[in-house]
Design an enzyme around this catalytic site. Sequence first.
Site, mmCIF file in Angstrom:
data_model
loop_
_atom_site.group_PDB
_atom_site.id
_atom_site.type_symbol
_atom_site.label_atom_id
_atom_site.label_comp_id
_atom_site.label_asym_id
_atom_site.label_seq_id
_atom_site.Cartn_x
_atom_site.Cartn_y
_atom_site.Cartn_z
ATOM 1 N N TYR A 1 -5.969 64.709 45.747
ATOM 2 C CA TYR A 1 -5.060 63.823 46.486
ATOM 3 C C TYR A 1 -5.757 63.355 47.775
ATOM 4 O O TYR A 1 -5.741 62.171 48.103
ATOM 5 C CB TYR A 1 -3.781 64.598 46.795
ATOM 6 C CG TYR A 1 -2.750 63.898 47.654
ATOM 7 C CD1 TYR A 1 -1.850 62.991 47.089
ATOM 8 C CD2 TYR A 1 -2.626 64.184 49.011
ATOM 9 C CE1 TYR A 1 -0.872 62.380 47.874
ATOM 10 C CE2 TYR A 1 -1.647 63.587 49.800
ATOM 11 C CZ TYR A 1 -0.776 62.689 49.221
ATOM 12 O OH TYR A 1 0.199 62.092 49.995
ATOM 13 N N LYS B 1 -6.659 59.590 48.892
ATOM 14 C CA LYS B 1 -6.080 59.048 50.136
ATOM 15 C C LYS B 1 -7.172 58.629 51.129
ATOM 16 O O LYS B 1 -7.007 57.674 51.878
ATOM 17 C CB LYS B 1 -5.119 60.074 50.748
ATOM 18 C CG LYS B 1 -3.836 60.247 49.945
ATOM 19 C CD LYS B 1 -2.990 58.985 49.993
ATOM 20 C CE LYS B 1 -1.742 59.060 49.152
ATOM 21 N NZ LYS B 1 -0.961 57.813 49.188
ATOM 22 N N ASP C 1 5.251 52.678 34.639
ATOM 23 C CA ASP C 1 4.304 53.761 34.921
ATOM 24 C C ASP C 1 3.038 53.080 35.441
ATOM 25 O O ASP C 1 2.310 52.431 34.683
ATOM 26 C CB ASP C 1 4.013 54.561 33.652
ATOM 27 C CG ASP C 1 2.974 55.656 33.895
ATOM 28 O OD1 ASP C 1 2.383 55.703 34.991
ATOM 29 O OD2 ASP C 1 2.755 56.462 32.969
ATOM 30 N N THR D 1 11.148 64.283 53.271
ATOM 31 C CA THR D 1 11.650 63.560 52.100
ATOM 32 C C THR D 1 12.346 64.575 51.191
ATOM 33 O O THR D 1 12.081 65.782 51.303
ATOM 34 C CB THR D 1 10.493 62.933 51.295
ATOM 35 O OG1 THR D 1 9.683 64.002 50.800
ATOM 36 C CG2 THR D 1 9.643 61.996 52.128
ATOM 37 N N ASP E 1 9.011 51.877 39.563
ATOM 38 C CA ASP E 1 8.945 53.341 39.582
ATOM 39 C C ASP E 1 8.983 53.851 38.162
ATOM 40 O O ASP E 1 9.543 53.191 37.277
ATOM 41 C CB ASP E 1 10.107 53.944 40.401
ATOM 42 C CG ASP E 1 9.748 55.292 40.986
ATOM 43 O OD1 ASP E 1 9.544 56.244 40.201
ATOM 44 O OD2 ASP E 1 9.659 55.420 42.216
ATOM 45 N N ASN F 1 3.005 52.097 47.699
ATOM 46 C CA ASN F 1 3.513 53.373 48.210
ATOM 47 C C ASN F 1 3.484 54.518 47.190
ATOM 48 O O ASN F 1 3.430 55.687 47.564
ATOM 49 C CB ASN F 1 4.954 53.117 48.693
ATOM 50 C CG ASN F 1 5.796 54.364 48.819
ATOM 51 O OD1 ASN F 1 5.713 55.080 49.820
ATOM 52 N ND2 ASN F 1 6.595 54.656 47.801
ATOM 53 N N VAL G 1 6.371 63.959 56.518
ATOM 54 C CA VAL G 1 7.648 63.240 56.523
ATOM 55 C C VAL G 1 8.685 64.037 55.751
ATOM 56 O O VAL G 1 8.403 64.546 54.662
ATOM 57 C CB VAL G 1 7.490 61.849 55.862
ATOM 58 C CG1 VAL G 1 8.788 61.063 55.980
ATOM 59 C CG2 VAL G 1 6.332 61.098 56.494
HETATM 60 N N1 LIG Z 1 6.197 62.705 52.471
HETATM 61 C C1 LIG Z 1 5.133 62.922 53.224
HETATM 62 O O1 LIG Z 1 5.141 63.842 54.053
HETATM 63 C C2 LIG Z 1 3.904 62.045 53.133
HETATM 64 C C3 LIG Z 1 2.816 62.365 53.952
HETATM 65 C C4 LIG Z 1 1.683 61.579 53.902
HETATM 66 C C5 LIG Z 1 1.634 60.487 53.045
HETATM 67 N N2 LIG Z 1 2.698 60.186 52.260
HETATM 68 C C6 LIG Z 1 2.558 59.020 51.379
HETATM 69 O O2 LIG Z 1 3.708 58.193 51.460
HETATM 70 C C7 LIG Z 1 3.988 57.631 50.181
HETATM 71 C C8 LIG Z 1 5.378 58.022 49.735
HETATM 72 O O3 LIG Z 1 5.468 59.445 49.719
HETATM 73 P P1 LIG Z 1 6.810 60.229 49.349
HETATM 74 O O4 LIG Z 1 6.729 61.509 50.068
HETATM 75 O O5 LIG Z 1 7.992 59.360 49.516
HETATM 76 O O6 LIG Z 1 6.545 60.510 47.787
HETATM 77 P P2 LIG Z 1 7.591 60.944 46.656
HETATM 78 O O7 LIG Z 1 6.810 61.805 45.713
HETATM 79 O O8 LIG Z 1 8.828 61.488 47.254
HETATM 80 O O9 LIG Z 1 7.901 59.548 45.946
HETATM 81 C C9 LIG Z 1 6.909 58.863 45.257
HETATM 82 C C10 LIG Z 1 7.545 57.900 44.287
HETATM 83 O O10 LIG Z 1 6.484 57.378 43.465
HETATM 84 C C11 LIG Z 1 6.907 57.433 42.128
HETATM 85 N N3 LIG Z 1 5.776 57.552 41.203
HETATM 86 C C12 LIG Z 1 4.957 58.632 41.036
HETATM 87 N N4 LIG Z 1 4.094 58.405 40.042
HETATM 88 C C13 LIG Z 1 4.362 57.166 39.563
HETATM 89 C C14 LIG Z 1 3.814 56.374 38.518
HETATM 90 N N5 LIG Z 1 2.827 56.828 37.727
HETATM 91 N N6 LIG Z 1 4.321 55.144 38.305
HETATM 92 C C15 LIG Z 1 5.344 54.686 39.061
HETATM 93 N N7 LIG Z 1 5.900 55.389 40.059
HETATM 94 C C16 LIG Z 1 5.433 56.619 40.302
HETATM 95 C C17 LIG Z 1 7.798 58.661 42.056
HETATM 96 O O11 LIG Z 1 8.653 58.629 40.901
HETATM 97 C C18 LIG Z 1 8.549 58.584 43.358
HETATM 98 O O12 LIG Z 1 9.739 57.808 43.264
HETATM 99 C C19 LIG Z 1 2.903 58.163 49.245
HETATM 100 O O13 LIG Z 1 1.846 57.222 49.168
HETATM 101 C C20 LIG Z 1 2.452 59.431 49.921
HETATM 102 O O14 LIG Z 1 1.139 59.784 49.564
HETATM 103 C C21 LIG Z 1 3.842 60.953 52.271
#
Ligand SMILES: NC(=O)c1ccc[n+]([C@@H]2O[C@H](COP(=O)([O-])OP(=O)(O)OC[C@H]3O[C@@H](n4cnc5c(N)ncnc54)[C@H](O)[C@@H]3O)[C@@H](O)[C@H]2O)c1
Length: 267
Positions: A172, A176, A80, A207, A50, A107, A205
Amino acid sequence: MSDTSQQDLIYAVYPDLAGKRVVVTGGGSGIGAELVAAFAGQGARVWFLDIAEEAGRALAASLAESVDGPRHAPRFIKCDLTDLAALKAAFEDIEGEAGGVDILLNNAANDDRHDIEEVTPAYWENRMNVNLRHQFFCSQAVIPGMKKQGDGVILNFGSISWHLPHTELSLYMTAKAAIEGMTRGMARDLGKYGIRASTVVPGAVRTPRQQALWHTPEEEARILAGQCLPARVEMQDVAALSLFLASSNGRRCSGREYFVDAGWYGA
Ligand SMILES: NC(=O)c1ccc[n+]([C@@H]2O[C@H](COP(=O)([O-])OP(=O)(O)OC[C@H]3O[C@@H](n4cnc5c(N)ncnc54)[C@H](O)[C@@H]3O)[C@@H](O)[C@H]2O)c1
């Protein structure tokens, strides 16, 4: 009657996940952090990458210190993922320590909003790099080892967003949508080596980031009205599907999209 409560989920136990070498990208917070905890809870050895150092270190410490903590303490690596040299170095580090990877959970993502007219070529690149490109190159890094062992699972995280008419998210959604095509291609090429690749498609979701940035009573009502099930999808629901797909119980699942969205077809 089906369960629409918000009670904590008790995960099924998949004995074959114990000892598996698992990498979670974006494991420092949100769904990724739940994936780290859920796989570690199965006795898997988890490495998570992360960019968010404080959150990553705090998660690693809290899991290592919890009373009924995991058999193997998950290891955080600051990375990163838009920096391909850093990505490569992180996987070399894991390879050196673990000798290979059995399960990769791609993820990490960033769903910042944008206005189409304000998108520059640099912003386009940045959005593809943070949401799409690293999934390919993290997969490329683990595939040689998976081929050698004739076994491996790659789960790429997609999104419900482009299956519904969302606003201010066109880049995005582009990334996706591409992930589903990329995953089908990977699954077809890699199946003959015993490697499975699938897309996990989360719905809306709950979060910490979603709650902090975009949660309003109107948005909550809109989501619940659009879903078949009148209950919010929790991070545990996404982790539960991922555990199943990564385990031997999911051994005939590959090349497809698996939704966990409470049946969200409404707008
Ligand atoms: N939360 C939702 O409702 C939802 C809906 C559809 C899809 N998703 C997908 O599920 C997955 C997780 O989503 P989430 O809601 O937990 O996201 P989030 O934004 O809460 O967490 C994403 C994590 O990725 C890390 N990250 C971002 N850029 C980065 C980089 N350049 N290098 C390393 N790490 C990096 C962030 O620091 C964070 O810890 C994602 O692929 C998202 O697209 C989430």
